[in-house]
Design a protein around this motif. Structure first.
Motif, PDB file in Angstrom:
ATOM      1  N   ILE A 178       9.776  41.950  20.440  1.00 49.94           N
ATOM      2  CA  ILE A 178       9.873  43.367  20.781  1.00 49.94           C
ATOM      3  C   ILE A 178      11.266  43.623  21.351  1.00 49.94           C
ATOM      4  O   ILE A 178      11.993  42.690  21.705  1.00 49.94           O
ATOM      5  N   VAL A 179      11.631  44.907  21.413  1.00 50.65           N
ATOM      6  CA  VAL A 179      12.841  45.295  22.136  1.00 50.65           C
ATOM      7  C   VAL A 179      12.407  46.125  23.337  1.00 50.65           C
ATOM      8  O   VAL A 179      11.414  46.858  23.282  1.00 50.65           O
ATOM      9  N   VAL A 180      13.140  45.980  24.424  1.00 53.22           N
ATOM     10  CA  VAL A 180      12.849  46.677  25.675  1.00 53.22           C
ATOM     11  C   VAL A 180      14.103  47.456  26.054  1.00 53.22           C
ATOM     12  O   VAL A 180      15.153  46.866  26.311  1.00 53.22           O
ATOM     13  N   ASP A 181      13.994  48.793  26.061  1.00 51.89           N
ATOM     14  CA  ASP A 181      15.175  49.642  26.246  1.00 51.89           C
ATOM     15  C   ASP A 181      14.946  50.608  27.396  1.00 51.89           C
ATOM     16  O   ASP A 181      14.009  51.411  27.367  1.00 51.89           O
ATOM     17  N   PHE A 187      24.884  41.025  15.078  1.00 50.49           N
ATOM     18  CA  PHE A 187      23.702  40.164  14.997  1.00 50.49           C
ATOM     19  C   PHE A 187      23.391  39.555  16.358  1.00 50.49           C
ATOM     20  O   PHE A 187      22.232  39.547  16.806  1.00 50.49           O
ATOM     21  N   ALA A 188      24.403  39.064  17.032  1.00 51.81           N
ATOM     22  CA  ALA A 188      24.201  38.459  18.350  1.00 51.81           C
ATOM     23  C   ALA A 188      23.696  39.490  19.349  1.00 51.81           C
ATOM     24  O   ALA A 188      22.778  39.211  20.138  1.00 51.81           O
ATOM     25  N   ALA A 189      24.269  40.681  19.327  1.00 54.80           N
ATOM     26  CA  ALA A 189      23.867  41.719  20.274  1.00 54.80           C
ATOM     27  C   ALA A 189      22.422  42.135  20.055  1.00 54.80           C
ATOM     28  O   ALA A 189      21.642  42.256  21.007  1.00 54.80           O
ATOM     29  N   ALA A 190      22.053  42.369  18.786  1.00 51.44           N
ATOM     30  CA  ALA A 190      20.713  42.885  18.489  1.00 51.44           C
ATOM     31  C   ALA A 190      19.648  41.808  18.519  1.00 51.44           C
ATOM     32  O   ALA A 190      18.563  42.010  19.071  1.00 51.44           O
ATOM     33  N   TYR A 191      19.908  40.653  17.944  1.00 51.94           N
ATOM     34  CA  TYR A 191      18.886  39.632  17.751  1.00 51.94           C
ATOM     35  C   TYR A 191      18.835  38.618  18.893  1.00 51.94           C
ATOM     36  O   TYR A 191      17.801  37.983  19.089  1.00 51.94           O
ATOM     37  N   PHE A 192      19.934  38.450  19.618  1.00 54.43           N
ATOM     38  CA  PHE A 192      19.948  37.479  20.713  1.00 54.43           C
ATOM     39  C   PHE A 192      19.803  38.143  22.076  1.00 54.43           C
ATOM     40  O   PHE A 192      19.054  37.661  22.926  1.00 54.43           O
ATOM     41  N   ARG A 193      20.538  39.249  22.302  1.00 53.97           N
ATOM     42  CA  ARG A 193      20.546  39.853  23.639  1.00 53.97           C
ATOM     43  C   ARG A 193      19.542  40.993  23.785  1.00 53.97           C
ATOM     44  O   ARG A 193      18.931  41.137  24.844  1.00 53.97           O
ATOM     45  N   TYR A 194      19.382  41.788  22.758  1.00 56.49           N
ATOM     46  CA  TYR A 194      18.546  42.996  22.858  1.00 56.49           C
ATOM     47  C   TYR A 194      17.073  42.678  22.635  1.00 56.49           C
ATOM     48  O   TYR A 194      16.202  43.124  23.392  1.00 56.49           O
ATOM     49  N   ASP A 201      20.317  50.926  25.142  1.00 60.40           N
ATOM     50  CA  ASP A 201      20.817  49.671  25.719  1.00 60.40           C
ATOM     51  C   ASP A 201      21.590  48.862  24.676  1.00 60.40           C
ATOM     52  O   ASP A 201      22.602  48.223  24.991  1.00 60.40           O
ATOM     53  N   LEU A 202      21.118  48.908  23.430  1.00 58.90           N
ATOM     54  CA  LEU A 202      21.796  48.157  22.381  1.00 58.90           C
ATOM     55  C   LEU A 202      23.171  48.746  22.098  1.00 58.90           C
ATOM     56  O   LEU A 202      24.166  48.018  22.007  1.00 58.90           O
ATOM     57  N   LEU A 219      28.943  37.046  21.584  1.00 56.34           N
ATOM     58  CA  LEU A 219      28.755  35.792  20.856  1.00 56.34           C
ATOM     59  C   LEU A 219      28.461  34.619  21.778  1.00 56.34           C
ATOM     60  O   LEU A 219      28.137  33.521  21.315  1.00 56.34           O
ATOM     61  N   HIS A 220      28.567  34.846  23.081  1.00 57.00           N
ATOM     62  CA  HIS A 220      28.279  33.786  24.048  1.00 57.00           C
ATOM     63  C   HIS A 220      27.391  34.351  25.144  1.00 57.00           C
ATOM     64  O   HIS A 220      27.652  35.431  25.672  1.00 57.00           O
TER      65      HIS A 220
END
Length: 735
Positions: free
Chosen positions: A89-92, A328-335, A105-106, A117-118
């Protein structure tokens, strides 16, 4: 603590781990300022910008609480539908990613100076690895669609032409309503694709729900011709994207997936991935954001708009340039947030992708209809979800004659329970080409007895025979004879065995876990554990020749250890009076020093030096715990060099090699059974099932409920009655 008025959110499996808080569900009329103090509310949660969040948003505004929007993640689940819980899920807290009129938030993360990326738990190498894994395994938001057959393009008029994919969406999709688009944008998209590539093949992909009549689309009326290919059926999105050259979208997430596979993308709405320098953005609507016009005249949507922050121009907000990997990192890893399918706790993108691959492999293993013959009503109720990743492909019939009326084909399976094949079923399998599968319980079944109608967590479906019948080959025997177990298999097998031993996992997991009272009495003697069996069990009928009863087994154990301390434990089904095999206590005491009826099988194994058994799974449990095992029959774990075999020898060619214990575990527990997660409603792994069995048993023990599964004949009959009632009600509703 979060407040919500949506039952769907409060009941999501492990939602507390995804939110780091447990949501409290309240009816709309119960929302009051007093409750924020009572529950120490941190905020109010709701699903996206749907109309169902209207009251929750009003309550949040009046009480100065943040409203937190939830949405499905970008790798949601295998199948779609509200009955299937999301793995992501995403939590915004500021908006939602598909609303281009307001920041989310994204968007704020992408537009910031953060090195996406890190992160604390990942690095750029992890991002690249995840992207490569997603693409190579063709993973998407939903993953149930069949593989795409690129041969559909092999028509003379279409051969050798550039392929331009134009993606349709369903009317009313929230990403369109809030993505700066309307009906006209889809027509403009198709027109531009044809103008930009006049000599190309235009591939129009409509939404599957549109072709099925469930929803309306925008390009459903496009007709296939010499320059246009219309794909209406559901296909794997990643495979389709890999087969084209350019992709045109309005707001579809497939546009970003096209970026992941390296395709140029043209957008005609404002999806979350537009405006960062990765896409050709042609959105022209809503030039004047000081007075935006919404695409919907629905009063409920307009009321929702009044509760949302004032809209602003997305072009003034999205000012940074980002790479596809950064997006990709922002949406799939952090968001996005992920649920570990094994532990049901907060996980990673890799946990979810591994889980989706397991489900897809299961779907491919049994892709056709699962036609089950001769199953009782309670078994239908317990087994229906487990038989296929596609519920509508599971069919139960009374006999082979009824199965024949369904016209089975080579892609279908004919399923029966146990060794005995229903009359006429073998002939039907031969004439139709359908696979004939024998079903039995798996080796880590449940917390509770199968004879008490407790639903299983694992099954075996065997095409060659069945594991307990040594008179013919089985799929398990084939795996153990021929499979190449790689390092990953061995590592998993070692971890599984360690988990089973550490947590005392067994097939039924209902016995009390404690040190046996007789340990002190056995000092100085070899403790010989003799597990009783159900004497009419098929494994004894087919696998034993000379020793075929519990009394014979005890006699043999005493003969082998005249000075040993013999512990005999009756089978739990026999003790529960559900099965045949009771041994008179006086007869047993002639050969056994102790008759154990309270302490668990696993506790007895730990306390013994050697196990003597006919074909019991207890022998396998003992091997897992490093004990010597003597067998008098021919169970699946015998004949590989790990047991002392007293029974009839296996025929030549049936045991072709010696195995290590880890190889036996890999074959018997990792590759042979199928496992099902009743909470997440999907097929899963051995590791996940072991975790669930442990949690279930621990929960019951903490409430004093484990004893209720073991003792109390009347209580068990009442519980079976409830299960039967549910089963009959379920079957009646399906009629």
């Amino acid at each position: 603590m979060f407040l919500t008025n949506q039952f769907k959110i409060a009941r999501l499996p492990s939602i507390s781990h995804l939110l780091n808080q447990q949501p409290v569900r309240l009816s709309t009329f119960l929302f009051s300022p007093r409750l924020t103090k009572k529950f120490k509310a941190l905020g109010v949660v709701g699903w996206g910008v749907r109309q169902t969040t209207e009251h929750a948003r009003q309550f949040a505004l009046k009480n100065n609480l943040p409203f937190v929007a939830l949405e499905d993640g970008f790798l949601r689940s295998f199948r779609s539908g509200q009955s299937v819980p999301p793995l992501s899920i995403v939590v915004d807290e500021s908006g939602v990613y598909y609303d281009c009129h307001r920041s989310s938030d994204l968007e704020s993360l992408i537009n910031s100076d953060v090195d996406v990326l890190h992160g604390d738990a990942y690095c750029s190498a992890d991002v690249l690895r995840a992207r490569a894994f997603l693409v190579s395994n063709h993973l998407s938001k939903y993953n149930h669609a069949p593989d795409f057959d690129v041969s559909v393009f092999d028509k003379p008029d279409w051969h050798g032409r550039k392929r331009v994919l134009v993606i349709d969406q369903t009317a009313g999709d929230m990403s369109i309503v809030y993505g700066g688009a309307d009906d006209a944008r889809f027509a403009a998209m198709l027109q531009s694709a044809r103008a930009d590539f006049p000599d190309a093949l235009i591939v129009v992909k409509t939404h599957p729900e549109v072709s099925g009549g469930a929803k309306r689309g925008y390009l459903a009326d496009v007709v296939q011709d010499e320059c246009t290919c219309v794909l209406r059926d559901s296909v794997n999105p990643i495979q389709l994207l890999q087969s084209v050259d350019v992709v045109y979208v309005v707001t579809s997430t497939m546009g970003f997936e096209a970026l992941l596979v390296g395709k140029p993308v043209v957008t005609f709405g404002v999806p979350w991935y537009a405006g960062w320098g990765c896409t050709d953005d042609r959105a022209t609507l809503y030039q004047d954001f000081s007075n935006p016009k919404l695409t919907s005249d629905n009063p409920s949507v307009q009321r929702m708009q009044a509760l949302l922050p004032a809209p602003t121009d997305w072009r003034t907000r999205r000012t940074r340039t980002r790479t596809v990997d950064e997006l990709f990192a922002a949406a799939y890893f952090r968001y996005a947030r992920y649920l570990n399918p094994v532990t049901h706790e907060r996980g990673t993108i890799f946990d979810v992708m591994d889980g989706l691959v397991v489900q897809r492999n299961m779907a491919r293993r049994f892709s056709g209809r699962m036609i089950a013959i001769g199953f009782r009503t309670w078994r239908r109720y317990n087994l229906r979800p487990m038989l296929s990743a596609f519920p509508d492909k599971v069919l139960f019939v009374k006999s082979a004659e009824h199965a024949q009326k369904l016209n089975p084909t080579s892609s279908d399976c004919l399923v029966h329970w146990g060794k005995k094949v229903p009359q006429g079923l073998t002939e039907l399998a031969c004439t139709s080409g359908a696979r004939l599968l024998c079903m039995e319980d798996g080796f880590a079944r449940s917390v509770g007895l199968g004879s008490d109608l407790i639903r299983p967590h694992s099954l075996v479906l065997d095409e060659r025979g069945i594991y307990f019948d040594p008179t013919s080959p089985s799929d398990l025997e084939h795996i153990l004879n021929h499979a190449v177990f790689d390092e990953s298999d061995i590592r998993r097998a070692q971890a599984v065995r360690a988990f089973i031993v550490e947590h005392n996992i067994s097939k039924y997991n209902i016995d009390v876990l404690q040190t046996p009272d007789w340990v002190a009495q056995s000092q100085g003697k070899v403790v010989v554990f003799v597990p009783g069996q159900v004497e009419d069990d098929a494994s004894i009928q087919f696998g034993c020749t000379t020793v075929k009863t519990n009394l014979d087994l005890l006699k043999s154990a005493r003969a082998a250890h005249p000075d040993g301390f013999i512990v005999y434990k009756p089978h739990p089904d026999v003790m529960a009076k559900n099965r045949v095999g009771a041994l008179a206590l006086d007869s047993a005491r002639q050969f056994a020093d102790v008759i154990e009826v309270h302490t668990s099988v696993v506790s007895c194994i730990h306390a013994c030096g050697v196990v003597h058994t006919m074909t019991s799974l207890t022998g396998f449990d003992a091997l897992l715990r490093g004990k010597k095992v003597v067998v008098y029959g021919r169970p699946f774990y015998a004949g590989w060099g790990l047991t002392e075999d007293k029974g009839e020898a296996f025929a030549e060619g049936r045991r072709e090699r010696a195995l290590s214990l880890d190889e036996l575990v890999a074959g018997a527990l990792l590759h042979y059974p199928l496992y099902y997660d009743w909470d997440l409603k999907c097929h899963t792994t051995c590791e996940a099932t072991l975790h669930h069995l442990l949690k279930r048993r621990s929960d019951l023990m903490s409430r004093g409920g484990l004893d209720k599964l073991r003792v109390g004949f009347v209580r068990r009959q009442l519980r079976k009655g409830v299960i039967l009632a549910k089963a009959f009600w379920s079957e009646w509703r399906r009629q």
